[in-house]
Design an enzyme around this catalytic site. Structure first.
Site, PDB file in Angstrom:
ATOM      1  N   THR A 157      11.390   0.839  -3.583  1.00 57.50           N
ATOM      2  CA  THR A 157      11.689   1.202  -4.974  1.00 57.50           C
ATOM      3  C   THR A 157      13.161   1.560  -5.167  1.00 57.50           C
ATOM      4  N   ASP A 158      13.625   1.474  -6.410  1.00 56.15           N
ATOM      5  CA  ASP A 158      15.001   1.916  -6.706  1.00 56.15           C
ATOM      6  C   ASP A 158      15.123   3.438  -6.647  1.00 56.15           C
ATOM      7  N   GLU A 159      13.975   4.151  -6.662  1.00 54.06           N
ATOM      8  CA  GLU A 159      14.036   5.620  -6.696  1.00 54.06           C
ATOM      9  C   GLU A 159      14.654   6.211  -5.435  1.00 54.06           C
TER      10      GLU A 159
ATOM     11  N   LYS B 237       0.662   5.673 -15.581  1.00 54.82           N
ATOM     12  CA  LYS B 237       2.085   5.330 -15.689  1.00 54.82           C
ATOM     13  C   LYS B 237       2.462   5.175 -17.152  1.00 54.82           C
TER      14      LYS B 237
ATOM     15  N   TYR C 163       7.723  11.627  -3.734  1.00 54.97           N
ATOM     16  CA  TYR C 163       7.407  10.189  -3.665  1.00 54.97           C
ATOM     17  C   TYR C 163       8.625   9.406  -3.165  1.00 54.97           C
TER      18      TYR C 163
ATOM     19  N   ASP D  79       9.283  18.842 -19.491  1.00 52.99           N
ATOM     20  CA  ASP D  79       9.832  17.772 -18.649  1.00 52.99           C
ATOM     21  C   ASP D  79       9.210  17.754 -17.251  1.00 52.99           C
ATOM     22  N   ARG D  80       9.371  16.642 -16.561  1.00 54.99           N
ATOM     23  CA  ARG D  80       8.985  16.498 -15.146  1.00 54.99           C
ATOM     24  C   ARG D  80       9.996  17.274 -14.298  1.00 54.99           C
TER      25      ARG D  80
ATOM     26  N   TYR E  65       8.271  13.156 -21.889  1.00 53.56           N
ATOM     27  CA  TYR E  65       8.827  14.280 -21.122  1.00 53.56           C
ATOM     28  C   TYR E  65      10.251  14.613 -21.606  1.00 53.56           C
TER      29      TYR E  65
ATOM     30  N   SER F 165       9.381   9.925   0.441  1.00 51.82           N
ATOM     31  CA  SER F 165       8.448   9.265   1.364  1.00 51.82           C
ATOM     32  C   SER F 165       8.752   7.766   1.437  1.00 51.82           C
ATOM     33  N   LYS F 166       9.144   7.170   0.312  1.00 55.02           N
ATOM     34  CA  LYS F 166       9.498   5.738   0.330  1.00 55.02           C
ATOM     35  C   LYS F 166      10.806   5.550   1.116  1.00 55.02           C
TER      36      LYS F 166
ATOM     37  N   ALA G 166       0.830  -1.214   0.000  1.00 55.94           N
ATOM     38  CA  ALA G 166       0.000   0.000   0.000  1.00 55.94           C
ATOM     39  C   ALA G 166       0.862   1.260   0.000  1.00 55.94           C
TER      40      ALA G 166
HETATM   41  P1  NAD Z   1      -0.580   1.372  -7.124  1.00 55.90           P
HETATM   42  O1  NAD Z   1      -0.648   2.839  -6.995  1.00 55.90           O
HETATM   43  O2  NAD Z   1      -1.014   0.721  -8.398  1.00 55.90           O
HETATM   44  O3  NAD Z   1      -1.434   0.681  -5.947  1.00 55.90           O
HETATM   45  C1  NAD Z   1      -1.394   1.141  -4.631  1.00 55.90           C
HETATM   46  C2  NAD Z   1      -2.528   0.472  -3.862  1.00 55.90           C
HETATM   47  O4  NAD Z   1      -2.462   0.899  -2.486  1.00 55.90           O
HETATM   48  C3  NAD Z   1      -3.921   0.838  -4.376  1.00 55.90           C
HETATM   49  O5  NAD Z   1      -4.745  -0.311  -4.440  1.00 55.90           O
HETATM   50  C4  NAD Z   1      -4.439   1.807  -3.316  1.00 55.90           C
HETATM   51  O6  NAD Z   1      -5.858   1.815  -3.188  1.00 55.90           O
HETATM   52  C5  NAD Z   1      -3.758   1.281  -2.071  1.00 55.90           C
HETATM   53  N1  NAD Z   1      -3.618   2.305  -1.009  1.00 55.90           N
HETATM   54  C6  NAD Z   1      -3.136   3.563  -1.155  1.00 55.90           C
HETATM   55  N2  NAD Z   1      -3.182   4.205   0.030  1.00 55.90           N
HETATM   56  C7  NAD Z   1      -3.657   3.324   0.933  1.00 55.90           C
HETATM   57  C8  NAD Z   1      -3.913   3.385   2.338  1.00 55.90           C
HETATM   58  N3  NAD Z   1      -3.679   4.507   3.031  1.00 55.90           N
HETATM   59  N4  NAD Z   1      -4.394   2.293   2.958  1.00 55.90           N
HETATM   60  C9  NAD Z   1      -4.656   1.154   2.255  1.00 55.90           C
HETATM   61  N5  NAD Z   1      -4.453   1.042   0.945  1.00 55.90           N
HETATM   62  C10 NAD Z   1      -3.951   2.118   0.279  1.00 55.90           C
HETATM   63  O7  NAD Z   1       0.912   0.983  -6.787  1.00 55.90           O
HETATM   64  P2  NAD Z   1       1.849  -0.174  -7.397  1.00 55.90           P
HETATM   65  O8  NAD Z   1       2.474   0.320  -8.642  1.00 55.90           O
HETATM   66  O9  NAD Z   1       1.110  -1.441  -7.385  1.00 55.90           O
HETATM   67  O10 NAD Z   1       2.998  -0.207  -6.280  1.00 55.90           O
HETATM   68  C11 NAD Z   1       2.866  -1.028  -5.127  1.00 55.90           C
HETATM   69  C12 NAD Z   1       4.081  -0.831  -4.246  1.00 55.90           C
HETATM   70  O11 NAD Z   1       5.265  -1.160  -4.968  1.00 55.90           O
HETATM   71  C13 NAD Z   1       4.260   0.606  -3.779  1.00 55.90           C
HETATM   72  O12 NAD Z   1       4.707   0.572  -2.445  1.00 55.90           O
HETATM   73  C14 NAD Z   1       5.331   1.164  -4.690  1.00 55.90           C
HETATM   74  O13 NAD Z   1       6.073   2.164  -4.035  1.00 55.90           O
HETATM   75  C15 NAD Z   1       6.176  -0.069  -4.931  1.00 55.90           C
HETATM   76  N6  NAD Z   1       6.902  -0.104  -6.207  1.00 55.90           N
HETATM   77  C16 NAD Z   1       6.239   0.114  -7.388  1.00 55.90           C
HETATM   78  C17 NAD Z   1       6.944   0.004  -8.588  1.00 55.90           C
HETATM   79  C18 NAD Z   1       6.261   0.218  -9.921  1.00 55.90           C
HETATM   80  O14 NAD Z   1       6.935   0.262 -10.949  1.00 55.90           O
HETATM   81  N7  NAD Z   1       4.938   0.329  -9.973  1.00 55.90           N
HETATM   82  C19 NAD Z   1       8.319  -0.314  -8.594  1.00 55.90           C
HETATM   83  C20 NAD Z   1       8.945  -0.509  -7.351  1.00 55.90           C
HETATM   84  C21 NAD Z   1       8.231  -0.423  -6.174  1.00 55.90           C
HETATM   85  O1  DAU Z   2      11.575   2.945 -10.439  1.00 59.38           O
HETATM   86  C1  DAU Z   2      10.484   2.438  -9.741  1.00 59.38           C
HETATM   87  C2  DAU Z   2       9.350   3.418  -9.819  1.00 59.38           C
HETATM   88  O2  DAU Z   2       8.849   3.358 -11.148  1.00 59.38           O
HETATM   89  C3  DAU Z   2       8.231   3.151  -8.825  1.00 59.38           C
HETATM   90  O3  DAU Z   2       8.735   3.308  -7.516  1.00 59.38           O
HETATM   91  C4  DAU Z   2       7.058   4.113  -9.050  1.00 59.38           C
HETATM   92  O4  DAU Z   2       5.985   3.777  -8.171  1.00 59.38           O
HETATM   93  C5  DAU Z   2       6.600   3.974 -10.482  1.00 59.38           C
HETATM   94  O5  DAU Z   2       5.569   4.898 -10.752  1.00 59.38           O
HETATM   95  C6  DAU Z   2       7.769   4.206 -11.440  1.00 59.38           C
HETATM   96  O6  DAU Z   2       8.198   5.594 -11.403  1.00 59.38           O
HETATM   97  P1  DAU Z   2       8.595   6.375 -12.746  1.00 59.38           P
HETATM   98  O7  DAU Z   2       8.459   7.811 -12.512  1.00 59.38           O
HETATM   99  O8  DAU Z   2       9.905   5.881 -13.280  1.00 59.38           O
HETATM  100  O9  DAU Z   2       7.432   5.799 -13.712  1.00 59.38           O
HETATM  101  P2  DAU Z   2       6.470   6.511 -14.778  1.00 59.38           P
HETATM  102  O10 DAU Z   2       5.723   5.397 -15.448  1.00 59.38           O
HETATM  103  O11 DAU Z   2       5.679   7.614 -14.196  1.00 59.38           O
HETATM  104  O12 DAU Z   2       7.500   7.130 -15.803  1.00 59.38           O
HETATM  105  C7  DAU Z   2       8.466   6.323 -16.474  1.00 59.38           C
HETATM  106  C8  DAU Z   2       9.351   7.262 -17.289  1.00 59.38           C
HETATM  107  O13 DAU Z   2       8.562   7.811 -18.353  1.00 59.38           O
HETATM  108  C9  DAU Z   2       9.869   8.434 -16.494  1.00 59.38           C
HETATM  109  O14 DAU Z   2      11.188   8.750 -16.955  1.00 59.38           O
HETATM  110  C10 DAU Z   2       8.924   9.584 -16.846  1.00 59.38           C
HETATM  111  C11 DAU Z   2       8.527   9.251 -18.271  1.00 59.38           C
HETATM  112  N1  DAU Z   2       7.181   9.686 -18.675  1.00 59.38           N
HETATM  113  C12 DAU Z   2       6.129   9.354 -17.843  1.00 59.38           C
HETATM  114  C13 DAU Z   2       4.853   9.730 -18.172  1.00 59.38           C
HETATM  115  C14 DAU Z   2       3.692   9.385 -17.259  1.00 59.38           C
HETATM  116  C15 DAU Z   2       6.972  10.366 -19.856  1.00 59.38           C
HETATM  117  O15 DAU Z   2       7.929  10.633 -20.627  1.00 59.38           O
HETATM  118  N2  DAU Z   2       5.705  10.729 -20.184  1.00 59.38           N
HETATM  119  C16 DAU Z   2       4.628  10.456 -19.378  1.00 59.38           C
HETATM  120  O16 DAU Z   2       3.503  10.858 -19.752  1.00 59.38           O
END
Ligand code: NAD
Ligand code: DAU
Length: 359
Positions: free
Chosen positions: A132-134, A197, A158, A289-290, A215, A161-162, A80
């Site tokens: 996360t690797d971030e 995403k 983000y 850009d972001r 971006y 906070s992680k 979560a």
């Molecule tokens: P997501 O945003 O798709 O899902 C997050 C889930 O958490 C949702 O179902 C949401 O309803 C729930 N949630 C949010 N706040 C909550 C709260 N206060 N109480 C209970 N539930 C709550 O996220 P994801 O992409 O599935 O990522 C899951 C975990 O993995 C996160 O901790 C993220 O930091 C980590 N992570 C994600 C990625 C990635 O690429 N998506 C990579 C590395 C690590």
């Molecule tokens: O590295 C792990 C992380 O990956 C997780 O911890 C995060 O929860 C997950 O959201 C993801 O973060 P990023 O910022 O890397 O993912 P995102 O999909 O938002 O963006 C991927 C790359 O693409 C990033 O360099 C930004 C770029 N981007 C993203 C969006 C949404 C664009 O160029 N255009 C876009 O519209």
């Protein structure tokens, strides 16, 4: 019994699908159902007696304690979180609340619950904190990938906070000897990823004939991992990981954003050509850009490979093929998640960006 937090999100729902298909242990899922949580992702388990769902907030300690005492889980898989970097730039408050304070409440509840168990039995319990690797910041092109001992240098609200939640987990193991393990994973992609995403946004925008926003110069690098490979890594850590350790999980698959978008367009050109004969690449649009955009992430995952025998099964080509096919076969799911709140977010994040294209 295992306790999953955030199981209705992207990685959590993939985890639950995998767990209930391959492992014979029941689970309870607590999810607040924010915009990112979608119970439809787990609809097929609604009447499965092994699956229990509780709509709730991990910041609610009395609810967490009730869940611990009712279900008596011996493992916790903590997904979560607020997870989107761009949203953390517009509004960091929810990220501080859930990612830091929510993790704190979960740790405190786990501590209180474990204190009812004899210390000699604590080895039968564990919590995996999904990070996360971030948290490691940004790499230059020459630097080696992040290892578990890289210093923390989070750059977005983000990531900060992680990082903060990772430090709490570390401290709770060190001080109270709670059985905790942290994993730091690179960018995931695959089924059920919310189309805010990058990869699902590129696929969904292309299918709607909308601009594909990149971006900046699009040469930022991410290390992509197919979500089921992440899930298998988490189960390997749950079963064999060493308490108190951290494990990096990554795809050994560094790609620029531009090349990812171009590949998706090429695959779509092949699978469902545009009626006007143009390539989907014609939709690619470079936008502002972001702020604070990290240039490169890459994970060194030798530790989990050597210690736990885990390896990704998918390469980027096979994983992206499966992912595109999943979105092509789930158009109803796409329509359902693209509700008014999604459209508001797209307007907020892209309207000004599209108006200030740098190229
Ligand atoms: P997501 O945003 O798709 O899902 C997050 C889930 O958490 C949702 O179902 C949401 O309803 C729930 N949630 C949010 N706040 C909550 C709260 N206060 N109480 C209970 N539930 C709550 O996220 P994801 O992409 O599935 O990522 C899951 C975990 O993995 C996160 O901790 C993220 O930091 C980590 N992570 C994600 C990625 C990635 O690429 N998506 C990579 C590395 C690590
Ligand atoms: O590295 C792990 C992380 O990956 C997780 O911890 C995060 O929860 C997950 O959201 C993801 O973060 P990023 O910022 O890397 O993912 P995102 O999909 O938002 O963006 C991927 C790359 O693409 C990033 O360099 C930004 C770029 N981007 C993203 C969006 C949404 C664009 O160029 N255009 C876009 O519209």
């Amino acid at each position: 019994m295992i306790l999953v937090t955030g199981g209705c999100g992207f990685i959590g729902s993939n985890f639950i699908h995998y767990w209930l298909t391959h492992e014979n242990q029941p689970l309870v899922n607590i999810d607040k159902l924010t915009y990112a949580g979608n119970p439809l992702n787990l609809q097929k388990f609604n009447s499965d007696p092994r699956y229990h769902f509780i709509r709730g907030d991990i910041c609610d300690r009395s609810l967490l304690l009730e869940i611990f005492h009712t279900y008596k889980p011996n493992a916790i898989i903590h997904f979560a979180a607020e997870s989107h970097v761009d949203r953390s730039i517009y509004g960091p408050q929810d990220f501080i609340q859930t990612n830091i304070l929510g993790t704190f409440q979960l740790l405190e509840s786990f501590r209180e619950y474990l204190n009812t168990v004899p210390r000699s039995n604590w080895s039968q319990y564990r919590m995996i904190h999904i990070s996360t690797d971030e948290v490691f910041g940004s790499l230059t092109p020459e630097e080696p990938p992040f290892t578990e001992i890289n210093r923390y240098a989070p750059n977005s609200p983000y990531a900060a906070s992680k990082a903060s939640s990772d430090h709490l987990v570390r401290a709770y193991h060190h001080t109270y000897q709670l059985p905790l393990i942290t994993t730091n994973c690179s960018n995931n992609y695959g089924p059920y990823q919310f189309p805010e995403k990058f990869i699902p946004l590129v696929i969904c925008n292309a299918l709607e004939g909308q601009p594909i926003p990149i971006y900046g110069d699009g040469l930022q690098i991410r290390d992509w991992l197919y979500v089921e490979d992440h899930v298998r890594g988490l189960i390997a850590v749950l079963k064999g990981g060493t308490i108190g350790e951290t494990y990096n999980i990554g795809g050994r698959s560094e790609k620029t954003n531009r090349s990812v978008a171009e590949l998706i367009c090429e695959r779509l050109d092949h699978k469902c050509p545009l009626p006007n004969g143009q390539s989907y690449k014609s939709l690619i649009t470079f936008v502002a850009d972001r702020p604070g955009h990290d240039r490169r992430y890459a994970i060194d995952c030798q530790k989990i490979e050597k210690e736990l025998g885990w390896k990704p099964r998918e390469n980027f080509l096979s994983g992206i093929e499966k992912t595109i096919d999943w979105y092509l076969n789930h158009k109803v799911w796409i329509e359902q998640v693209k509700n008014q709140s999604y459209r508001n977010w797209i307007k907020q994040n892209y309207e000004k960006r599209l108006a200030s294209c740098p190229e």
